[in-house]
Design a protein around this motif. Structure first.
Motif, mmCIF file in Angstrom:
data_model
loop_
_atom_site.group_PDB
_atom_site.id
_atom_site.type_symbol
_atom_site.label_atom_id
_atom_site.label_comp_id
_atom_site.label_asym_id
_atom_site.label_seq_id
_atom_site.Cartn_x
_atom_site.Cartn_y
_atom_site.Cartn_z
ATOM 1 N N ASP A 43 0.843 -1.187 0.000
ATOM 2 C CA ASP A 43 0.000 0.000 0.000
ATOM 3 C C ASP A 43 0.884 1.245 0.000
ATOM 4 O OD1 ASP A 43 -2.281 1.564 0.046
ATOM 5 O OD2 ASP A 43 -2.438 1.530 2.231
ATOM 6 N N TYR A 44 1.474 1.506 -1.144
ATOM 7 C CA TYR A 44 2.346 2.664 -1.325
ATOM 8 C C TYR A 44 2.185 3.118 -2.764
ATOM 9 C CZ TYR A 44 6.611 5.524 -1.452
ATOM 10 O OH TYR A 44 7.507 6.562 -1.588
ATOM 11 N N GLN A 45 1.769 4.341 -2.949
ATOM 12 C CA GLN A 45 1.512 4.873 -4.285
ATOM 13 C C GLN A 45 2.762 5.529 -4.845
ATOM 14 O OE1 GLN A 45 -1.569 4.677 -5.941
ATOM 15 N NE2 GLN A 45 -0.424 5.394 -7.692
ATOM 16 N N LEU A 46 3.248 5.003 -5.967
ATOM 17 C CA LEU A 46 4.387 5.631 -6.627
ATOM 18 C C LEU A 46 3.897 6.862 -7.387
ATOM 19 C CD1 LEU A 46 6.214 2.487 -8.064
ATOM 20 C CD2 LEU A 46 6.865 3.859 -6.088
ATOM 21 N N PRO A 47 4.686 7.934 -7.376
ATOM 22 C CA PRO A 47 4.261 9.147 -8.096
ATOM 23 C C PRO A 47 4.284 8.916 -9.606
ATOM 24 C CG PRO A 47 6.473 9.435 -7.248
ATOM 25 C CD PRO A 47 5.973 8.116 -6.726
ATOM 26 N N TYR A 48 3.392 9.599 -10.292
ATOM 27 C CA TYR A 48 3.362 9.524 -11.747
ATOM 28 C C TYR A 48 4.629 10.156 -12.294
ATOM 29 C CZ TYR A 48 1.823 10.083 -16.543
ATOM 30 O OH TYR A 48 1.734 10.036 -17.901
ATOM 31 N N ASN A 89 11.455 6.866 -11.170
ATOM 32 C CA ASN A 89 12.203 6.010 -12.089
ATOM 33 C C ASN A 89 11.724 4.568 -12.046
ATOM 34 O OD1 ASN A 89 13.930 7.765 -13.478
ATOM 35 N ND2 ASN A 89 15.314 7.871 -11.747
ATOM 36 N N VAL A 90 11.392 4.083 -10.871
ATOM 37 C CA VAL A 90 10.873 2.716 -10.759
ATOM 38 C C VAL A 90 9.532 2.614 -11.491
ATOM 39 C CG1 VAL A 90 9.964 0.999 -9.134
ATOM 40 C CG2 VAL A 90 12.149 2.126 -8.676
ATOM 41 N N GLU A 91 8.674 3.589 -11.298
ATOM 42 C CA GLU A 91 7.387 3.603 -11.998
ATOM 43 C C GLU A 91 7.598 3.736 -13.507
ATOM 44 O OE1 GLU A 91 3.104 3.650 -12.377
ATOM 45 O OE2 GLU A 91 4.513 2.863 -10.913
ATOM 46 N N SER A 92 8.553 4.552 -13.913
ATOM 47 C CA SER A 92 8.869 4.699 -15.341
ATOM 48 C C SER A 92 9.309 3.365 -15.935
ATOM 49 C CB SER A 92 9.974 5.732 -15.554
ATOM 50 O OG SER A 92 9.544 7.018 -15.257
ATOM 51 N N SER A 93 10.141 2.637 -15.209
ATOM 52 C CA SER A 93 10.620 1.352 -15.723
ATOM 53 C C SER A 93 9.456 0.389 -15.917
ATOM 54 C CB SER A 93 11.674 0.752 -14.787
ATOM 55 O OG SER A 93 11.103 0.369 -13.566
ATOM 56 N N TYR A 94 8.519 0.408 -14.990
ATOM 57 C CA TYR A 94 7.339 -0.459 -15.113
ATOM 58 C C TYR A 94 6.499 -0.049 -16.318
ATOM 59 C CZ TYR A 94 2.980 -2.820 -14.033
ATOM 60 O OH TYR A 94 1.851 -3.590 -14.119
ATOM 61 N N LEU A 95 6.300 1.254 -16.491
ATOM 62 C CA LEU A 95 5.511 1.730 -17.629
ATOM 63 C C LEU A 95 6.209 1.429 -18.955
ATOM 64 C CD1 LEU A 95 4.233 5.157 -16.240
ATOM 65 C CD2 LEU A 95 2.936 3.029 -16.497
ATOM 66 N N SER A 145 8.529 2.187 0.402
ATOM 67 C CA SER A 145 9.019 2.378 -0.959
ATOM 68 C C SER A 145 9.882 1.195 -1.393
ATOM 69 C CB SER A 145 9.821 3.676 -1.056
ATOM 70 O OG SER A 145 10.326 3.855 -2.355
ATOM 71 N N ASN A 146 10.748 0.729 -0.524
ATOM 72 C CA ASN A 146 11.592 -0.416 -0.847
ATOM 73 C C ASN A 146 10.738 -1.650 -1.133
ATOM 74 O OD1 ASN A 146 14.146 -1.718 -1.192
ATOM 75 N ND2 ASN A 146 13.914 -2.606 0.848
ATOM 76 N N GLN A 147 9.715 -1.857 -0.330
ATOM 77 C CA GLN A 147 8.816 -2.988 -0.563
ATOM 78 C C GLN A 147 8.112 -2.854 -1.916
ATOM 79 O OE1 GLN A 147 6.193 -3.057 2.826
ATOM 80 N NE2 GLN A 147 7.824 -3.636 4.241
ATOM 81 N N LYS A 148 7.710 -1.626 -2.253
ATOM 82 C CA LYS A 148 7.052 -1.394 -3.541
ATOM 83 C C LYS A 148 8.031 -1.614 -4.689
ATOM 84 C CE LYS A 148 3.378 -0.048 -5.814
ATOM 85 N NZ LYS A 148 2.077 -0.690 -5.675
ATOM 86 N N HIS A 149 9.288 -1.197 -4.512
ATOM 87 C CA HIS A 149 10.297 -1.416 -5.547
ATOM 88 C C HIS A 149 10.498 -2.912 -5.786
ATOM 89 C CE1 HIS A 149 12.389 2.774 -5.103
ATOM 90 N NE2 HIS A 149 11.081 2.854 -5.213
ATOM 91 N N ILE A 150 10.494 -3.695 -4.720
ATOM 92 C CA ILE A 150 10.630 -5.148 -4.860
ATOM 93 C C ILE A 150 9.427 -5.716 -5.602
ATOM 94 C CG2 ILE A 150 10.709 -7.337 -3.579
ATOM 95 C CD1 ILE A 150 12.306 -5.784 -1.406
#
Length: 187
Positions: A43-48, A89-95, A145-150
């Motif tokens: 439950d952590y929202q990555l920024p757009y 950057n993590v969200e960008s990589s996913y997109l 954030s680390n958990q979301k990155h994983i």
């Protein structure tokens, strides 16, 4: 250009770069039933991220972000900014992997850059702790954030079939190191 025009141009550029720095949140797209869903959700929202690294004007965004970093002096401010950049950057990589065809190499590079910025955020929080700042809220945010990155790393692996690649193993090892570093920040 005369001296006055140079000053006005510099001030206008600085204001333009600072005023455009905001966080926007995207609504997560629902996954189809044919896609594999990660069993652990965070439950952590990555920024757009806004502009993705494959955009020809991305260098302007990177320049703005580097310029912004120069004007941050407090370690907590730097840590928050580094964390935001890491999350973007993590969200960008996913997109890049899910919405753009053939962008796997750029997604890997972007994810790696995000993890480097995450490492810098941890270093800034450590510095802030040594200087006597309260880091409780930020350390909790780092942990989420680390958990979301994983979680995103696992989704990247599933989408791209890179479960056993050397890069993937290195990223998981690095995430485990970050988890230990964040736990060490707790009072």
């Amino acid at each position: 250009m005369n001296y006055r025009q140079i000053i006005l141009t510099t001030v206008a550029f600085f204001l333009a770069t600072q005023l455009t720095l905001s966080i926007a949140y995207a609504q997560a797209a629902s996954q189809s039933s044919s896609e594999t869903v990660s069993p652990t959700t965070v439950d952590y929202q990555l920024p757009y991220p806004g502009m993705l690294p494959d955009n020809p004007l991305y260098f302007l965004k990177a320049f703005r972000d580097n310029l912004t970093t120069l004007f941050l002096s407090k370690p907590l401010d730097k840590a928050q900014f580094d964390l935001m950049q890491s999350d973007k950057n993590v969200e960008s990589s996913y997109l890049l992997v899910t919405q753009e065809a053939g962008k796997t190499d750029l997604a890997v590079k972007t994810f790696t850059q995000g993890q480097e910025e995450f490492s810098e955020a941890i270093a800034q929080v450590t510095s802030a702790k040594k200087q006597g700042y309260s880091i409780t809220d930020l350390s909790k945010k780092l942990e989420l954030s680390n958990q979301k990155h994983i979680q995103i790393l696992n989704l990247l692996e599933q989408h791209d079939g890179q479960n056993n690649s050397q890069w993937s193993q290195n990223q998981h090892n690095q995430a485990n190191i970050y988890t230990k570093e964040i736990k060490a920040l707790r009072p």
